[in-house]
Design a protein around this motif. Structure first.
Motif, PDB file in Angstrom:
ATOM      1  N   LEU A  90     -39.361  -9.202 -28.772  1.00 24.32           N
ATOM      2  CA  LEU A  90     -38.324  -9.480 -29.763  1.00 24.32           C
ATOM      3  C   LEU A  90     -37.340  -8.318 -29.875  1.00 24.32           C
ATOM      4  O   LEU A  90     -37.645  -7.198 -29.445  1.00 24.32           O
ATOM      5  CB  LEU A  90     -38.995  -9.768 -31.113  1.00 24.32           C
ATOM      6  N   PRO A  91     -36.176  -8.549 -30.478  1.00 30.71           N
ATOM      7  CA  PRO A  91     -35.148  -7.506 -30.502  1.00 30.71           C
ATOM      8  C   PRO A  91     -35.413  -6.304 -31.419  1.00 30.71           C
ATOM      9  O   PRO A  91     -35.003  -5.200 -31.092  1.00 30.71           O
ATOM     10  CB  PRO A  91     -33.890  -8.242 -30.972  1.00 30.71           C
ATOM     11  N   THR A  92     -36.073  -6.516 -32.568  1.00 26.03           N
ATOM     12  CA  THR A  92     -36.205  -5.414 -33.530  1.00 26.03           C
ATOM     13  C   THR A  92     -37.547  -5.462 -34.266  1.00 26.03           C
ATOM     14  O   THR A  92     -38.206  -6.507 -34.325  1.00 26.03           O
ATOM     15  CB  THR A  92     -35.098  -5.474 -34.604  1.00 26.03           C
ATOM     16  N   SER A  93     -37.882  -4.335 -34.869  1.00 27.33           N
ATOM     17  CA  SER A  93     -39.085  -4.246 -35.702  1.00 27.33           C
ATOM     18  C   SER A  93     -39.033  -5.220 -36.876  1.00 27.33           C
ATOM     19  O   SER A  93     -40.053  -5.796 -37.259  1.00 27.33           O
ATOM     20  CB  SER A  93     -39.244  -2.830 -36.266  1.00 27.33           C
ATOM     21  N   ASP A  94     -37.857  -5.381 -37.463  1.00 29.74           N
ATOM     22  CA  ASP A  94     -37.734  -6.277 -38.611  1.00 29.74           C
ATOM     23  C   ASP A  94     -38.042  -7.720 -38.223  1.00 29.74           C
ATOM     24  O   ASP A  94     -38.695  -8.453 -38.971  1.00 29.74           O
ATOM     25  CB  ASP A  94     -36.333  -6.186 -39.224  1.00 29.74           C
ATOM     26  N   ILE A  95     -37.600  -8.125 -37.040  1.00 27.50           N
ATOM     27  CA  ILE A  95     -37.887  -9.481 -36.570  1.00 27.50           C
ATOM     28  C   ILE A  95     -39.371  -9.625 -36.263  1.00 27.50           C
ATOM     29  O   ILE A  95     -39.992 -10.644 -36.594  1.00 27.50           O
ATOM     30  CB  ILE A  95     -37.014  -9.838 -35.355  1.00 27.50           C
ATOM     31  N   VAL A  96     -39.981  -8.598 -35.691  1.00 22.28           N
ATOM     32  CA  VAL A  96     -41.429  -8.625 -35.433  1.00 22.28           C
ATOM     33  C   VAL A  96     -42.178  -8.829 -36.740  1.00 22.28           C
ATOM     34  O   VAL A  96     -43.081  -9.671 -36.828  1.00 22.28           O
ATOM     35  CB  VAL A  96     -41.902  -7.337 -34.730  1.00 22.28           C
ATOM     36  N   ARG A  97     -41.813  -8.080 -37.757  1.00 22.83           N
ATOM     37  CA  ARG A  97     -42.502  -8.204 -39.057  1.00 22.83           C
ATOM     38  C   ARG A  97     -42.360  -9.620 -39.610  1.00 22.83           C
ATOM     39  O   ARG A  97     -43.332 -10.200 -40.084  1.00 22.83           O
ATOM     40  CB  ARG A  97     -41.964  -7.175 -40.039  1.00 22.83           C
ATOM     41  N   GLU A  98     -41.170 -10.195 -39.525  1.00 23.53           N
ATOM     42  CA  GLU A  98     -40.949 -11.554 -40.035  1.00 23.53           C
ATOM     43  C   GLU A  98     -41.759 -12.575 -39.235  1.00 23.53           C
ATOM     44  O   GLU A  98     -42.382 -13.475 -39.813  1.00 23.53           O
ATOM     45  CB  GLU A  98     -39.456 -11.904 -39.990  1.00 23.53           C
ATOM     46  N   VAL A  99     -41.764 -12.443 -37.920  1.00 16.81           N
ATOM     47  CA  VAL A  99     -42.522 -13.362 -37.064  1.00 16.81           C
ATOM     48  C   VAL A  99     -44.017 -13.251 -37.345  1.00 16.81           C
ATOM     49  O   VAL A  99     -44.737 -14.244 -37.368  1.00 16.81           O
ATOM     50  CB  VAL A  99     -42.212 -13.090 -35.575  1.00 16.81           C
ATOM     51  N   CYS A 100     -44.471 -12.041 -37.581  1.00 21.05           N
ATOM     52  CA  CYS A 100     -45.907 -11.830 -37.812  1.00 21.05           C
ATOM     53  C   CYS A 100     -46.346 -12.190 -39.223  1.00 21.05           C
ATOM     54  O   CYS A 100     -47.390 -12.816 -39.411  1.00 21.05           O
ATOM     55  CB  CYS A 100     -46.273 -10.370 -37.531  1.00 21.05           C
ATOM     56  N   LEU A 101     -45.543 -11.806 -40.213  1.00 24.59           N
ATOM     57  CA  LEU A 101     -46.008 -11.891 -41.597  1.00 24.59           C
ATOM     58  C   LEU A 101     -45.225 -12.856 -42.476  1.00 24.59           C
ATOM     59  O   LEU A 101     -45.636 -13.120 -43.607  1.00 24.59           O
ATOM     60  CB  LEU A 101     -45.979 -10.489 -42.218  1.00 24.59           C
ATOM     61  N   GLY A 102     -44.133 -13.395 -41.971  1.00 22.69           N
ATOM     62  CA  GLY A 102     -43.313 -14.300 -42.765  1.00 22.69           C
ATOM     63  C   GLY A 102     -43.911 -15.699 -42.843  1.00 22.69           C
ATOM     64  O   GLY A 102     -44.935 -16.008 -42.217  1.00 22.69           O
ATOM     65  N   PRO A 103     -43.260 -16.577 -43.606  1.00 25.43           N
ATOM     66  CA  PRO A 103     -43.723 -17.962 -43.737  1.00 25.43           C
ATOM     67  C   PRO A 103     -43.796 -18.639 -42.364  1.00 25.43           C
ATOM     68  O   PRO A 103     -42.865 -18.533 -41.565  1.00 25.43           O
ATOM     69  CB  PRO A 103     -42.653 -18.624 -44.611  1.00 25.43           C
ATOM     70  N   GLY A 104     -44.913 -19.307 -42.096  1.00 22.28           N
ATOM     71  CA  GLY A 104     -45.100 -19.969 -40.817  1.00 22.28           C
ATOM     72  C   GLY A 104     -45.306 -19.017 -39.657  1.00 22.28           C
ATOM     73  O   GLY A 104     -45.225 -19.416 -38.505  1.00 22.28           O
ATOM     74  N   GLY A 105     -45.596 -17.770 -39.973  1.00 21.70           N
ATOM     75  CA  GLY A 105     -45.753 -16.752 -38.940  1.00 21.70           C
ATOM     76  C   GLY A 105     -47.172 -16.640 -38.419  1.00 21.70           C
ATOM     77  O   GLY A 105     -48.061 -17.423 -38.750  1.00 21.70           O
ATOM     78  N   ILE A 106     -47.375 -15.626 -37.607  1.00 19.75           N
ATOM     79  CA  ILE A 106     -48.646 -15.429 -36.926  1.00 19.75           C
ATOM     80  C   ILE A 106     -49.802 -15.250 -37.904  1.00 19.75           C
ATOM     81  O   ILE A 106     -50.883 -15.808 -37.703  1.00 19.75           O
ATOM     82  CB  ILE A 106     -48.538 -14.232 -35.961  1.00 19.75           C
ATOM     83  N   ALA A 107     -49.601 -14.498 -38.978  1.00 18.65           N
ATOM     84  CA  ALA A 107     -50.692 -14.223 -39.917  1.00 18.65           C
ATOM     85  C   ALA A 107     -51.274 -15.496 -40.520  1.00 18.65           C
ATOM     86  O   ALA A 107     -52.489 -15.569 -40.759  1.00 18.65           O
ATOM     87  CB  ALA A 107     -50.215 -13.290 -41.029  1.00 18.65           C
ATOM     88  N   THR A 108     -50.444 -16.489 -40.729  1.00  7.18           N
ATOM     89  CA  THR A 108     -50.935 -17.724 -41.351  1.00  7.18           C
ATOM     90  C   THR A 108     -51.238 -18.828 -40.346  1.00  7.18           C
ATOM     91  O   THR A 108     -51.985 -19.750 -40.662  1.00  7.18           O
ATOM     92  CB  THR A 108     -49.924 -18.263 -42.387  1.00  7.18           C
ATOM     93  N   ALA A 109     -50.679 -18.744 -39.137  1.00 10.82           N
ATOM     94  CA  ALA A 109     -50.833 -19.841 -38.183  1.00 10.82           C
ATOM     95  C   ALA A 109     -51.852 -19.576 -37.078  1.00 10.82           C
ATOM     96  O   ALA A 109     -52.427 -20.512 -36.535  1.00 10.82           O
ATOM     97  CB  ALA A 109     -49.485 -20.170 -37.548  1.00 10.82           C
ATOM     98  N   ALA A 110     -52.071 -18.322 -36.730  1.00  9.22           N
ATOM     99  CA  ALA A 110     -52.993 -18.007 -35.629  1.00  9.22           C
ATOM    100  C   ALA A 110     -54.426 -17.979 -36.132  1.00  9.22           C
ATOM    101  O   ALA A 110     -54.691 -17.733 -37.308  1.00  9.22           O
ATOM    102  CB  ALA A 110     -52.630 -16.662 -35.005  1.00  9.22           C
ATOM    103  N   ARG A 111     -55.345 -18.224 -35.204  1.00 10.43           N
ATOM    104  CA  ARG A 111     -56.771 -18.169 -35.534  1.00 10.43           C
ATOM    105  C   ARG A 111     -57.209 -16.713 -35.675  1.00 10.43           C
ATOM    106  O   ARG A 111     -56.708 -15.841 -34.955  1.00 10.43           O
ATOM    107  CB  ARG A 111     -57.596 -18.803 -34.426  1.00 10.43           C
ATOM    108  N   PRO A 112     -58.172 -16.446 -36.550  1.00  8.81           N
ATOM    109  CA  PRO A 112     -58.751 -15.110 -36.576  1.00  8.81           C
ATOM    110  C   PRO A 112     -59.299 -14.760 -35.187  1.00  8.81           C
ATOM    111  O   PRO A 112     -59.835 -15.621 -34.488  1.00  8.81           O
ATOM    112  CB  PRO A 112     -59.883 -15.231 -37.602  1.00  8.81           C
ATOM    113  N   GLY A 113     -59.122 -13.534 -34.793  1.00  7.73           N
ATOM    114  CA  GLY A 113     -59.559 -13.097 -33.474  1.00  7.73           C
ATOM    115  C   GLY A 113     -58.461 -13.140 -32.429  1.00  7.73           C
ATOM    116  O   GLY A 113     -58.626 -12.629 -31.325  1.00  7.73           O
ATOM    117  N   THR A 114     -57.327 -13.752 -32.766  1.00 12.13           N
ATOM    118  CA  THR A 114     -56.192 -13.775 -31.839  1.00 12.13           C
ATOM    119  C   THR A 114     -55.687 -12.347 -31.638  1.00 12.13           C
ATOM    120  O   THR A 114     -55.574 -11.578 -32.584  1.00 12.13           O
ATOM    121  CB  THR A 114     -55.056 -14.664 -32.390  1.00 12.13           C
ATOM    122  N   LEU A 115     -55.388 -12.012 -30.405  1.00 15.14           N
ATOM    123  CA  LEU A 115     -54.867 -10.695 -30.064  1.00 15.14           C
ATOM    124  C   LEU A 115     -53.354 -10.777 -29.952  1.00 15.14           C
ATOM    125  O   LEU A 115     -52.823 -11.706 -29.342  1.00 15.14           O
ATOM    126  CB  LEU A 115     -55.458 -10.239 -28.726  1.00 15.14           C
TER     127      LEU A 115
END
Length: 140
Positions: A90-115
């Motif tokens: 991704l282009p920036t740290s801010d976008i990474v944070r949103e993708v990872c922790l924002g609504p519909g992001g990795i934190a809520t959509a990925a299974r525990p144990g995902t790398l």
């Protein structure tokens, strides 16, 4: 190398990993961001036989990924829901944070144990903070 950065890429056979017969398959990869770097990384994985599910906000990028033999997804959540590894380019740290922790992001959509592997040129302190926040959800 710090303990945080020295984890094996593929958890197969590691303590706490799913060691069932299904875990013998190659990991399924979710790719978020298939622009210049992400498309090259994803294309290499597809060429080597990996199942790569990609999401990018630009539909043309997803179409290009599908033309190379990958699968497309219509959202971040759809790209990461059933994968073992998520590759971020991704282009920036801010976008990474949103993708990872924002609504519909990795934190809520990925299974525990995902790398999560982040190939973004990002601020190191932001990368560590985002990694720690993902770890609270069982994602590494």
């Amino acid at each position: 190398m710090s303990e945080e950065l020295s984890a094996p890429i593929c958890p197969r056979g590691q303590p706490g990993a799913d060691n069932s017969a299904d875990s013998e398959r190659d990991p399924v990869v979710g790719a978020i961001g298939v622009g210049l770097l992400g498309s090259a990384l994803s294309a290499t994985l597809v060429e080597r036989g990996y199942d790569v599910v990609a999401y990018d906000p630009d539909p043309r990028r997803i179409e290009e990924h599908e033309a190379r033999g990958g699968r497309g997804a219509d959202s971040i959540a759809a790209a990461v829901a059933d994968v073992d590894v998520v590759l971020l380019a991704l282009p920036t740290s801010d976008i990474v944070r949103e993708v990872c922790l924002g609504p519909g992001g990795i934190a809520t959509a990925a299974r525990p144990g995902t790398l999560v592997l982040d190939a973004t040129t990002a601020r190191p302190s932001d990368t560590v903070a985002t990694g720690r926040a993902l770890a609270e959800h069982g994602i590494g």
